[in-house]
Write a protein that holds these residues in place. Structure first.
Motif, mmCIF file in Angstrom:
data_model
loop_
_atom_site.group_PDB
_atom_site.id
_atom_site.type_symbol
_atom_site.label_atom_id
_atom_site.label_comp_id
_atom_site.label_asym_id
_atom_site.label_seq_id
_atom_site.Cartn_x
_atom_site.Cartn_y
_atom_site.Cartn_z
ATOM 1 N N ALA A 275 -6.915 2.080 9.322
ATOM 2 C CA ALA A 275 -6.633 3.208 8.146
ATOM 3 C C ALA A 275 -5.281 3.319 7.399
ATOM 4 O O ALA A 275 -5.085 4.045 7.096
ATOM 5 C CB ALA A 275 -6.740 4.696 9.377
ATOM 6 N N THR A 276 -4.036 2.819 8.033
ATOM 7 C CA THR A 276 -2.466 3.074 7.994
ATOM 8 C C THR A 276 -2.185 2.198 6.796
ATOM 9 O O THR A 276 -1.547 2.910 5.877
ATOM 10 C CB THR A 276 -1.676 3.426 9.087
ATOM 11 O OG1 THR A 276 -1.555 1.987 9.648
ATOM 12 C CG2 THR A 276 -1.836 4.138 9.871
ATOM 13 N N GLY B 162 0.413 5.805 -0.033
ATOM 14 C CA GLY B 162 -0.846 6.977 0.373
ATOM 15 C C GLY B 162 -1.497 6.940 1.765
ATOM 16 O O GLY B 162 -0.935 5.770 2.417
ATOM 17 N N GLY B 163 -1.858 8.226 1.973
ATOM 18 C CA GLY B 163 -2.431 7.793 3.337
ATOM 19 C C GLY B 163 -0.945 7.777 4.195
ATOM 20 O O GLY B 163 -1.718 7.593 5.631
ATOM 21 N N PHE B 164 -0.451 8.752 3.825
ATOM 22 C CA PHE B 164 1.235 8.782 5.187
ATOM 23 C C PHE B 164 1.545 7.569 4.823
ATOM 24 O O PHE B 164 3.372 7.087 5.708
ATOM 25 C CB PHE B 164 1.082 9.041 6.282
ATOM 26 C CG PHE B 164 0.557 10.886 5.908
ATOM 27 C CD1 PHE B 164 0.544 11.328 5.559
ATOM 28 C CD2 PHE B 164 -0.819 10.588 7.107
ATOM 29 C CE1 PHE B 164 0.102 13.162 5.753
ATOM 30 C CE2 PHE B 164 -1.743 12.269 7.397
ATOM 31 C CZ PHE B 164 -0.805 13.213 6.488
ATOM 32 N N TYR B 165 1.045 5.946 3.920
ATOM 33 C CA TYR B 165 1.717 4.768 4.900
ATOM 34 C C TYR B 165 2.602 4.711 3.826
ATOM 35 O O TYR B 165 2.707 5.071 2.354
ATOM 36 C CB TYR B 165 0.280 4.038 4.512
ATOM 37 C CG TYR B 165 0.974 2.625 5.018
ATOM 38 C CD1 TYR B 165 1.122 2.797 6.183
ATOM 39 C CD2 TYR B 165 1.016 1.345 4.416
ATOM 40 C CE1 TYR B 165 1.728 1.119 7.318
ATOM 41 C CE2 TYR B 165 1.780 0.264 4.699
ATOM 42 C CZ TYR B 165 2.491 0.416 5.826
ATOM 43 O OH TYR B 165 2.597 -1.129 6.389
ATOM 44 N N SER C 80 1.231 -1.565 0.249
ATOM 45 C CA SER C 80 -0.195 0.243 -0.149
ATOM 46 C C SER C 80 1.077 0.835 -0.057
ATOM 47 O O SER C 80 2.291 1.505 0.173
ATOM 48 C CB SER C 80 -1.646 -0.066 1.123
ATOM 49 O OG SER C 80 -2.048 -1.055 1.500
#
Length: 465
Positions: A452-453, A135-138, A133
């Motif tokens: 969420a991450t 995005g979303g800071f990941y 994955s």
């Protein structure tokens, strides 16, 4: 293998001036101060007093990081020139933003790539497709992609949003021989392959699976091999706090039993010092040599990174259980002799399973639940528990969500599996709780609650507390 790491004395010297370890220090040292401390250590040959360094607990680290992340004071070097990696939220908790010096991060990626090559995981001509994955800071996609490239592979960066159909087609079209992703993504891809027409399935020729994040269960491993044949299943272990640091490969430590509740990893003590300490270390017992256990004994895994200096990780309690063992002969047959003395086997037993949850007056240990779900005849590929509230009442509900492999000999029927789970959760003793219990069978990963991450399947979702 040439490794560029820091001296333990250097790491300890910086730790003494860092808010992770000294609450009287407001901000991490700047570049000039760090350089002066390093020169002082080297010039005076300061002897490290490693065993006197207190253990670092996760809640202490989280508290310090939360303050430093949101403090915009110009003196706060934690926010400067940093690779930000997010972690947490996998059990409903608040995510943590761990900052690593950008240059230290790149060196660690290079070193991990060399480690994969040293251990024979990546070989000349390998093509890797990554479904990690982003995005979303990941950051798992760019992290694993660069590591594989540093190991010498050619990498296709598919990402976590590419559909299983497109992933499977790409595996065939580009003659990919290695699939990598977190364990949930690997299971999802292989499950899709299992549903393909035989002609299309035969176009896919994978000889290696490299997974990360949660461990694959025995049922998941058996399912993967039943679909892909004699594929090698390899794992890379890492975290936001420590970065990537360990490799599990059957070529090095032997094939993992499908009923085993442990996984053997190869670790390099030049990069990561690992101690095994008594569980009493987290129960308020003062630190002493007696709580550090010898090789072979099982306890809490404590790690000290020799790759991270600006924001050091020293004697950090990971929350995992394991033991240290010598390098086996199988690994010695693959790895050059010059590296043997620096490498060890870390037998990972999983998380500290002294934790449990309470439902309808009974405590249920996560270790016992995991054992039930891992049983080969259950054929469970992925599972999730959701503790919730019955509408606006004070009654707690428990839902079990399951993804199972295709029906085959030796696998329980849905009805028999339901009976086993009902017995485990004592529904035969407490029929009055019937309306508070539900088992849901899913056809894909879309029906699971995800973090969420990283988009990982959350094993235990607590909506009650």
């Amino acid at each position: 293998m040439t490794i560029e790491t820091y001296l333990l004395a250097e790491v300890l010297a910086i730790a003494k001036k860092h808010p992770f370890y000294n609450p009287e220090i407001a901000y991490p040292a700047d570049e000039e101060t760090i350089q002066k401390l390093r020169e002082l250590v080297i010039d005076q040959n300061v002897k490290s007093e490693f065993q006197e360094q207190p253990l670092l607990r996760k809640k202490t680290l989280y508290k310090a990081i939360n303050r430093l992340t949101h403090d915009v004071d110009p003196r706060n070097t934690y926010r400067e020139s940093s690779y930000m990696s997010i972690t947490g939220g996998g059990s409903g908790g608040v995510p943590m933003m761990f900052a690593v010096d950008v240059h230290e991060n790149r060196r660690q990626r290079l070193q991990m790539g060399k480690f994969l090559k040293l251990c024979g995981v990546i070989k000349r001509g390998d093509w890797v497709l990554s479904t990690h994955s982003a995005g979303g800071f990941y950051r798992s996609l760019d992290l694993t992609t660069e590591i594989m490239e540093n190991a010498g592979a050619t990498v296709l960066s598919a990402g976590g949003n590419m559909s299983p159909t497109d992933v499977a087609k790409s595996l065939a079209d580009y003659h990919v021989n290695i699939l990598t992703g977190d364990s949930s993504q690997v299971v999802q891809t292989v499950y899709h392959i299992s549903l393909m027409a035989e002609e299309d399935r035969n176009r896919i020729s994978l000889d290696k699976i490299i997974y990360t994040s949660e461990p694959l269960t025995g049922s998941q491993r058996a399912f993967i091999k039943s679909i892909l044949g004699d594929v090698m299943i390899v794992s890379i272990m890492g975290s936001s706090e420590a970065g990537p640091w360990a490799i599990s490969s059957p070529e090095l430590t032997g094939e993992q039993s499908l009923t085993s509740n442990s996984t053997d990893f190869i670790i390099d003590m030049r990069n990561m010092l690992v101690e095994i300490v008594s569980p009493s270390a987290v129960d308020g017992v003062s630190l002493s040599d007696s709580i550090v256990l010898p090789e072979g004994e099982q306890g809490l895994i404590v790690q000290t990174s020799l790759q991270r200096l600006r924001n050091p990780l020293v004697r950090y309690i990971t929350g995992d259980i394991g033991s240290i063992h010598p390098l086996p002969s199988a690994a010695c047959a693959v790895i050059p002799e010059a590296d043997w003395e620096h490498l060890r086997v870390l037998r990972m037993r999983g998380r500290d399973h002294r934790f449990s949850f309470k439902w309808c007056g009974c405590y249920f240990e996560f270790e016992g639940i995991d054992t039930v779900m891992r049983a080969e005849d259950c054929g469970i590929l992925q599972w999730q528990l959701i503790l919730d509230r019955l509408e606006s009442t004070p009654q707690a509900t428990l839902e079990i969500r399951l993804l199972r492999s295709s029906p085959r000999d030796g696998i329980l029927s849905n009805d028999d599996l339901i009976k086993r789970l009902r017995d485990f959760f004592h529904l035969h003793l407490f029929p009055e709780n019937e309306h508070q219990f539900r088992i849901t069978f899913l056809n894909n990963l879309g029906g699971f609650e995800r973090s969420a991450t990283a988009g990982k399947v959350i094993k235990f979702v607590n909506r009650w507390n």
